[in-house]
Write a protein that holds these residues in place. Sequence first.
Motif, PDB file in Angstrom:
ATOM      1  N   CYS A  33     -15.247 -78.143  62.529  1.00 31.51           N
ATOM      2  CA  CYS A  33     -14.227 -78.611  61.601  1.00 31.51           C
ATOM      3  C   CYS A  33     -14.678 -79.947  61.008  1.00 31.51           C
ATOM      4  CB  CYS A  33     -12.897 -78.778  62.339  1.00 31.51           C
ATOM      5  SG  CYS A  33     -11.595 -79.507  61.306  1.00 31.51           S
ATOM      6  N   PRO A  34     -14.605 -80.088  59.677  1.00 31.91           N
ATOM      7  CA  PRO A  34     -15.022 -81.352  59.059  1.00 31.91           C
ATOM      8  C   PRO A  34     -14.066 -82.512  59.344  1.00 31.91           C
ATOM      9  CG  PRO A  34     -14.226 -79.816  57.395  1.00 31.91           C
ATOM     10  CD  PRO A  34     -14.259 -79.070  58.696  1.00 31.91           C
ATOM     11  N   TRP A  35     -12.860 -82.237  59.840  1.00 34.76           N
ATOM     12  CA  TRP A  35     -11.887 -83.294  60.092  1.00 34.76           C
ATOM     13  C   TRP A  35     -11.811 -83.696  61.556  1.00 34.76           C
ATOM     14  CZ3 TRP A  35     -10.482 -79.254  56.681  1.00 34.76           C
ATOM     15  CH2 TRP A  35     -10.487 -79.638  55.329  1.00 34.76           C
ATOM     16  N   CYS A  36     -11.764 -82.704  62.475  1.00 33.61           N
ATOM     17  CA  CYS A  36     -11.572 -83.066  63.886  1.00 33.61           C
ATOM     18  C   CYS A  36     -12.797 -82.778  64.758  1.00 33.61           C
ATOM     19  CB  CYS A  36     -10.349 -82.359  64.466  1.00 33.61           C
ATOM     20  SG  CYS A  36     -10.542 -80.584  64.723  1.00 33.61           S
ATOM     21  N   GLY A  37     -13.788 -82.065  64.224  1.00 36.22           N
ATOM     22  CA  GLY A  37     -15.020 -81.804  64.956  1.00 36.22           C
ATOM     23  C   GLY A  37     -14.967 -80.643  65.937  1.00 36.22           C
ATOM     24  N   THR A  38     -13.857 -79.907  65.976  1.00 33.25           N
ATOM     25  CA  THR A  38     -13.736 -78.761  66.874  1.00 33.25           C
ATOM     26  C   THR A  38     -14.745 -77.680  66.498  1.00 33.25           C
ATOM     27  OG1 THR A  38     -11.387 -79.157  67.225  1.00 33.25           O
ATOM     28  CG2 THR A  38     -12.166 -76.919  67.637  1.00 33.25           C
ATOM     29  N   LYS A  39     -15.381 -77.070  67.507  1.00 36.33           N
ATOM     30  CA  LYS A  39     -16.299 -75.963  67.263  1.00 36.33           C
ATOM     31  C   LYS A  39     -15.491 -74.787  66.728  1.00 36.33           C
ATOM     32  CE  LYS A  39     -20.037 -73.249  69.294  1.00 36.33           C
ATOM     33  NZ  LYS A  39     -20.730 -73.183  68.032  1.00 36.33           N
ATOM     34  N   LEU A  40     -15.965 -74.184  65.636  1.00 35.13           N
ATOM     35  CA  LEU A  40     -15.266 -73.085  64.981  1.00 35.13           C
ATOM     36  C   LEU A  40     -15.950 -71.753  65.292  1.00 35.13           C
ATOM     37  CD1 LEU A  40     -14.808 -74.794  61.508  1.00 35.13           C
ATOM     38  CD2 LEU A  40     -13.091 -74.556  63.312  1.00 35.13           C
ATOM     39  N   PRO A  41     -15.200 -70.659  65.266  1.00 34.93           N
ATOM     40  CA  PRO A  41     -15.817 -69.350  65.507  1.00 34.93           C
ATOM     41  C   PRO A  41     -16.714 -68.974  64.332  1.00 34.93           C
ATOM     42  CG  PRO A  41     -13.523 -69.089  64.868  1.00 34.93           C
ATOM     43  CD  PRO A  41     -13.766 -70.563  65.033  1.00 34.93           C
ATOM     44  N   PRO A  42     -17.755 -68.175  64.580  1.00 34.36           N
ATOM     45  CA  PRO A  42     -18.635 -67.752  63.491  1.00 34.36           C
ATOM     46  C   PRO A  42     -17.941 -66.724  62.603  1.00 34.36           C
ATOM     47  CG  PRO A  42     -19.263 -66.664  65.512  1.00 34.36           C
ATOM     48  CD  PRO A  42     -18.186 -67.648  65.870  1.00 34.36           C
ATOM     49  N   ILE A  43     -18.396 -66.618  61.381  1.00 32.54           N
ATOM     50  CA  ILE A  43     -17.916 -65.575  60.479  1.00 32.54           C
ATOM     51  C   ILE A  43     -18.434 -64.248  61.010  1.00 32.54           C
ATOM     52  CG2 ILE A  43     -18.110 -64.616  58.155  1.00 32.54           C
ATOM     53  CD1 ILE A  43     -18.209 -67.487  57.097  1.00 32.54           C
ATOM     54  N   GLY A  44     -17.541 -63.292  61.155  1.00 29.17           N
ATOM     55  CA  GLY A  44     -17.916 -61.981  61.676  1.00 29.17           C
ATOM     56  C   GLY A  44     -18.770 -61.207  60.686  1.00 29.17           C
ATOM     57  N   GLY A  45     -19.546 -60.282  61.215  1.00 31.54           N
ATOM     58  CA  GLY A  45     -20.423 -59.475  60.377  1.00 31.54           C
ATOM     59  C   GLY A  45     -19.662 -58.409  59.606  1.00 31.54           C
ATOM     60  N   LEU A  46     -20.306 -57.867  58.613  1.00 28.67           N
ATOM     61  CA  LEU A  46     -19.750 -56.764  57.842  1.00 28.67           C
ATOM     62  C   LEU A  46     -19.926 -55.469  58.617  1.00 28.67           C
ATOM     63  CD1 LEU A  46     -21.165 -57.534  54.293  1.00 28.67           C
ATOM     64  CD2 LEU A  46     -18.825 -57.818  55.065  1.00 28.67           C
ATOM     65  N   ASP A  47     -19.052 -54.538  58.375  1.00 29.39           N
ATOM     66  CA  ASP A  47     -19.171 -53.219  58.984  1.00 29.39           C
ATOM     67  C   ASP A  47     -20.118 -52.399  58.100  1.00 29.39           C
ATOM     68  OD1 ASP A  47     -18.889 -50.937  60.428  1.00 29.39           O
ATOM     69  OD2 ASP A  47     -16.820 -50.536  59.800  1.00 29.39           O
ATOM     70  N   LEU A  48     -21.417 -52.637  58.224  1.00 30.81           N
ATOM     71  CA  LEU A  48     -22.400 -52.044  57.326  1.00 30.81           C
ATOM     72  C   LEU A  48     -22.449 -50.522  57.355  1.00 30.81           C
ATOM     73  CD1 LEU A  48     -25.287 -54.623  57.684  1.00 30.81           C
ATOM     74  CD2 LEU A  48     -23.583 -54.441  55.883  1.00 30.81           C
ATOM     75  N   PRO A  49     -22.226 -49.857  58.493  1.00 32.07           N
ATOM     76  CA  PRO A  49     -22.277 -48.398  58.468  1.00 32.07           C
ATOM     77  C   PRO A  49     -21.254 -47.771  57.515  1.00 32.07           C
ATOM     78  CG  PRO A  49     -22.428 -49.162  60.720  1.00 32.07           C
ATOM     79  CD  PRO A  49     -22.104 -50.368  59.854  1.00 32.07           C
ATOM     80  N   SER A  50     -20.164 -48.463  57.207  1.00 38.27           N
ATOM     81  CA  SER A  50     -19.141 -47.884  56.329  1.00 38.27           C
ATOM     82  C   SER A  50     -19.457 -48.118  54.843  1.00 38.27           C
ATOM     83  CB  SER A  50     -17.770 -48.475  56.653  1.00 38.27           C
ATOM     84  OG  SER A  50     -17.726 -49.836  56.325  1.00 38.27           O
ATOM     85  N   LEU A  51     -20.447 -48.954  54.559  1.00 36.70           N
ATOM     86  CA  LEU A  51     -20.823 -49.197  53.170  1.00 36.70           C
ATOM     87  C   LEU A  51     -21.728 -48.077  52.668  1.00 36.70           C
ATOM     88  CD1 LEU A  51     -21.628 -53.012  53.327  1.00 36.70           C
ATOM     89  CD2 LEU A  51     -19.580 -51.944  52.418  1.00 36.70           C
ATOM     90  N   PRO A  52     -21.635 -47.714  51.396  1.00 35.94           N
ATOM     91  CA  PRO A  52     -22.524 -46.675  50.868  1.00 35.94           C
ATOM     92  C   PRO A  52     -23.975 -47.152  50.873  1.00 35.94           C
ATOM     93  CG  PRO A  52     -21.199 -47.636  49.108  1.00 35.94           C
ATOM     94  CD  PRO A  52     -20.724 -48.234  50.400  1.00 35.94           C
ATOM     95  N   SER A  53     -24.878 -46.227  51.117  1.00 34.35           N
ATOM     96  CA  SER A  53     -26.295 -46.597  51.098  1.00 34.35           C
ATOM     97  C   SER A  53     -26.802 -46.658  49.661  1.00 34.35           C
ATOM     98  CB  SER A  53     -27.122 -45.581  51.903  1.00 34.35           C
ATOM     99  OG  SER A  53     -27.140 -44.350  51.221  1.00 34.35           O
ATOM    100  N   VAL A  54     -27.948 -47.264  49.479  1.00 35.98           N
ATOM    101  CA  VAL A  54     -28.553 -47.398  48.157  1.00 35.98           C
ATOM    102  C   VAL A  54     -28.900 -46.034  47.573  1.00 35.98           C
ATOM    103  CG1 VAL A  54     -30.479 -48.414  46.888  1.00 35.98           C
ATOM    104  CG2 VAL A  54     -29.432 -49.653  48.783  1.00 35.98           C
ATOM    105  N   ASP A  55     -29.222 -45.062  48.428  1.00 37.12           N
ATOM    106  CA  ASP A  55     -29.633 -43.731  47.976  1.00 37.12           C
ATOM    107  C   ASP A  55     -28.478 -42.891  47.463  1.00 37.12           C
ATOM    108  OD1 ASP A  55     -32.202 -44.383  48.731  1.00 37.12           O
ATOM    109  OD2 ASP A  55     -31.938 -43.562  50.749  1.00 37.12           O
ATOM    110  N   GLU A  56     -27.228 -43.269  47.758  1.00 35.94           N
ATOM    111  CA  GLU A  56     -26.080 -42.450  47.348  1.00 35.94           C
ATOM    112  C   GLU A  56     -25.712 -42.670  45.914  1.00 35.94           C
ATOM    113  OE1 GLU A  56     -22.816 -42.937  50.026  1.00 35.94           O
ATOM    114  OE2 GLU A  56     -24.042 -42.460  51.742  1.00 35.94           O
TER     115      GLU A  56
END
Length: 78
Positions: A55-78
């Motif tokens: 946190c830029p104000w209090c310095g608390t460690k923040l959770p990471p941004i979660g990943g995308l659910d890539l298997p549900s995204l269309p592939s480039v070949d589709e």
Amino acid sequence: MVHHCCDRMAGDLNRSCKVHADRSDCPDALINQVRGGYGIIVHDGGSSVVEIAFCPWCGTKLPPIGGLDLPSLPSVDE
């Protein structure tokens, strides 16, 4: 209601703007919560953020941004 690490973080995330409907467009909005983590808004007309680990104000460690659910995204070949 979502609990944030400090009042300043909550204040920034809960801020509303009378001029801009989207937080990403408002120059007064600094932080966005994304997939469980936090990032500094990149004010370039898009919705990008730069992930932050503390946190830029209090310095608390923040959770990471979660990943995308890539298997549900269309592939480039589709």
